[in-house]
Design an enzyme around this catalytic site. Sequence first.
Site, PDB file in Angstrom:
ATOM      1  N   ASN A  72      34.114  42.604  34.420  1.00 27.19           N
ATOM      2  CA  ASN A  72      33.519  43.782  35.057  1.00 27.19           C
ATOM      3  C   ASN A  72      32.516  44.484  34.153  1.00 27.19           C
ATOM      4  O   ASN A  72      31.543  45.074  34.631  1.00 27.19           O
ATOM      5  CB  ASN A  72      34.632  44.758  35.464  1.00 27.19           C
ATOM      6  CG  ASN A  72      35.553  44.188  36.520  1.00 27.19           C
ATOM      7  OD1 ASN A  72      35.291  43.146  37.104  1.00 27.19           O
ATOM      8  ND2 ASN A  72      36.655  44.880  36.767  1.00 27.19           N
ATOM      9  N   ASN A 172      29.387  38.473  37.825  1.00 30.18           N
ATOM     10  CA  ASN A 172      30.850  38.463  37.791  1.00 30.18           C
ATOM     11  C   ASN A 172      31.422  39.166  39.015  1.00 30.18           C
ATOM     12  O   ASN A 172      31.034  40.297  39.324  1.00 30.18           O
ATOM     13  CB  ASN A 172      31.353  39.189  36.537  1.00 30.18           C
ATOM     14  CG  ASN A 172      32.871  39.299  36.514  1.00 30.18           C
ATOM     15  OD1 ASN A 172      33.565  38.330  36.235  1.00 30.18           O
ATOM     16  ND2 ASN A 172      33.403  40.476  36.827  1.00 30.18           N
ATOM     17  N   GLU A 173      32.296  38.479  39.734  1.00 23.89           N
ATOM     18  CA  GLU A 173      33.086  39.069  40.826  1.00 23.89           C
ATOM     19  C   GLU A 173      32.252  39.963  41.747  1.00 23.89           C
ATOM     20  O   GLU A 173      32.666  41.074  42.096  1.00 23.89           O
ATOM     21  CB  GLU A 173      34.285  39.839  40.261  1.00 23.89           C
ATOM     22  CG  GLU A 173      35.313  38.938  39.616  1.00 23.89           C
ATOM     23  CD  GLU A 173      36.592  39.650  39.203  1.00 23.89           C
ATOM     24  OE1 GLU A 173      36.677  40.891  39.347  1.00 23.89           O
ATOM     25  OE2 GLU A 173      37.510  38.963  38.716  1.00 23.89           O
ATOM     26  N   TYR A 244      45.111  35.957  39.213  1.00 20.44           N
ATOM     27  CA  TYR A 244      46.139  36.493  38.322  1.00 20.44           C
ATOM     28  C   TYR A 244      47.453  36.569  39.085  1.00 20.44           C
ATOM     29  O   TYR A 244      47.475  36.804  40.300  1.00 20.44           O
ATOM     30  CB  TYR A 244      45.753  37.890  37.828  1.00 20.44           C
ATOM     31  CG  TYR A 244      44.488  37.926  36.993  1.00 20.44           C
ATOM     32  CD1 TYR A 244      44.528  37.601  35.645  1.00 20.44           C
ATOM     33  CD2 TYR A 244      43.269  38.277  37.556  1.00 20.44           C
ATOM     34  CE1 TYR A 244      43.376  37.638  34.866  1.00 20.44           C
ATOM     35  CE2 TYR A 244      42.104  38.316  36.789  1.00 20.44           C
ATOM     36  CZ  TYR A 244      42.170  37.989  35.445  1.00 20.44           C
ATOM     37  OH  TYR A 244      41.030  38.015  34.687  1.00 20.44           O
ATOM     38  N   GLU A 292      38.593  32.877  35.184  1.00 18.20           N
ATOM     39  CA  GLU A 292      39.574  33.934  34.888  1.00 18.20           C
ATOM     40  C   GLU A 292      40.886  33.504  35.502  1.00 18.20           C
ATOM     41  O   GLU A 292      40.972  33.310  36.714  1.00 18.20           O
ATOM     42  CB  GLU A 292      39.149  35.301  35.440  1.00 18.20           C
ATOM     43  CG  GLU A 292      38.026  35.974  34.686  1.00 18.20           C
ATOM     44  CD  GLU A 292      37.794  37.414  35.130  1.00 18.20           C
ATOM     45  OE1 GLU A 292      38.781  38.107  35.492  1.00 18.20           O
ATOM     46  OE2 GLU A 292      36.632  37.853  35.112  1.00 18.20           O
ATOM     47  N   GLN A 350      42.743  37.244  28.769  1.00 17.06           N
ATOM     48  CA  GLN A 350      41.689  37.125  27.781  1.00 17.06           C
ATOM     49  C   GLN A 350      42.257  36.592  26.488  1.00 17.06           C
ATOM     50  O   GLN A 350      43.394  36.137  26.482  1.00 17.06           O
ATOM     51  CB  GLN A 350      41.006  38.479  27.598  1.00 17.06           C
ATOM     52  CG  GLN A 350      40.298  38.936  28.862  1.00 17.06           C
ATOM     53  CD  GLN A 350      39.439  40.185  28.662  1.00 17.06           C
ATOM     54  OE1 GLN A 350      39.220  40.655  27.568  1.00 17.06           O
ATOM     55  NE2 GLN A 350      38.962  40.736  29.763  1.00 17.06           N
TER      56      GLN A 350
END
Length: 497
Positions: A72, A172-173, A244, A292, A350
């Site tokens: 982000n 990103n995203e 996730y 991710e 991470q």
Amino acid sequence: MHQAKLTLDPAFRVAPVRRRTFGTFVEHLGRCVYTGIYEPDHPTADDDGFRRDVLGLTRELGVSTVRYPGGNFVSGYRWEDGIGPRSRRPRRLDLAWHSTETNEVGVDEFARWCRKAGVEPMMAVNLGTRGIAEALDLLEYCNHPSGTALSDLRVANGSKEPHGIRMWCLGNEMDGPWQTGHKTAREYGRLAAETARAMRMVDPKLDLVACGSSSSGMPTFGAWEAEVLEETYDVVDYVSCHAYYEEKDGDLGSFLASSTDMEYFISSVVATADHVGARLKSRKKIDVSFDEWNVWYLSRFQNAEPPTGWPVAPPLLEDHYHLADAVAFGGLLITLLRNSDRVTAASLAQLVNVIAPIMTEPGGRAWRQTTFHPFAQASRYAAGEVLRVEPVSPTYETKVYGEVPLLDAVATHSGEGTTVFAVNRSADGPLELEIDARALGGGTRVVEATTLTDPDVYARNTADEPDRIVPRPNADVEHDPLRVLLPPVSWNVIRLA
């Protein structure tokens, strides 16, 4: 006792082991950079301010690539802030994580850290608040040898040789409403395509990643990939996946089967990509960059009190992992390996402190979380070709995924031998695994078997007890027939030669 079987045969080839599968992620988020990889006042700091203890653990982890600087964070990032003399670098508000970014570490420092760690850098460009021109500027600064304003600026800043970054994420995203500069699939797809075309004018051999869905639970999942790839198919190499997982409401059984969702995610994205390719009459195949993935107790973050002020490098998302987390994590690794024909890059999010396998104390110790060990073992022992093993296993019922097998496994095979990676999801007893290794030749035996387990599935490693949960020799091995006893809730590595 539960019993399961699998067969090892070099003919059951999936794809080569992809070294980029063992990538990680460093974002300007919480303490990942500051007091994570970089802490100039730390007793182990080198001349560049990097913590040598973290560098050593990164090498031990077996990291291949590192994605940077977000996440982000990248959607509001001005890369120019992080170059040149530190005394002149501006401090900025980071809207993504409600922090103040000092810009002490930028692209040159990151590239220098990658060289020391022996990893390949993977750069993300800001397509949230910026666009084509800024991406081209960053590419020229990083990769052009010299003789232009930006390449000569890099040289003047102390980096004579180009950074040579090959893999680039196009934002990103961008499907997420939380993202600064959030766009529709069509808006993002057009911008990503034009950015990719321009970057390829500089270097046609770049590996470019288009943003896929932030999770399989997004309301736009599937449609997002289709629309984005309709715009970008011919100019990108990868579409990204992010996922996730966490244990919810004490539902350990479903949590240990989290890889079921990852498998669905991958197969759905691959099917969508191939459908777009067929419609475009293209022979090209788009690969998946699962850049991710992790166990992350996201609900804790979402339910926490919002931060006050704009602190520098506050402790954020510092999950402390237990054994069950490591076993679920191991299942995710097995799934990535099993899909190596299409998942050819991945990034554990991470690396340090922020939902990470490595934890540090500011000014103090660094230690390995439970999740460190499955990653390090897979990176070390996965070699040659990935083999499909098709386990025959008892099943159990989960609230989230229905009926799933107790055993999850994959194998790799090379001239050095064969390695089986296996998870026993059973919480109520061991699993006896029988391995049919006849196709490997007579005399094949187990040369090493280790297991990661503990009587307490919620036991953790800490700075004071860093080796509570570590891989230990598994003595429960029989060779004729070949059987290995897998303890309940365990990650297992079985090496044969």
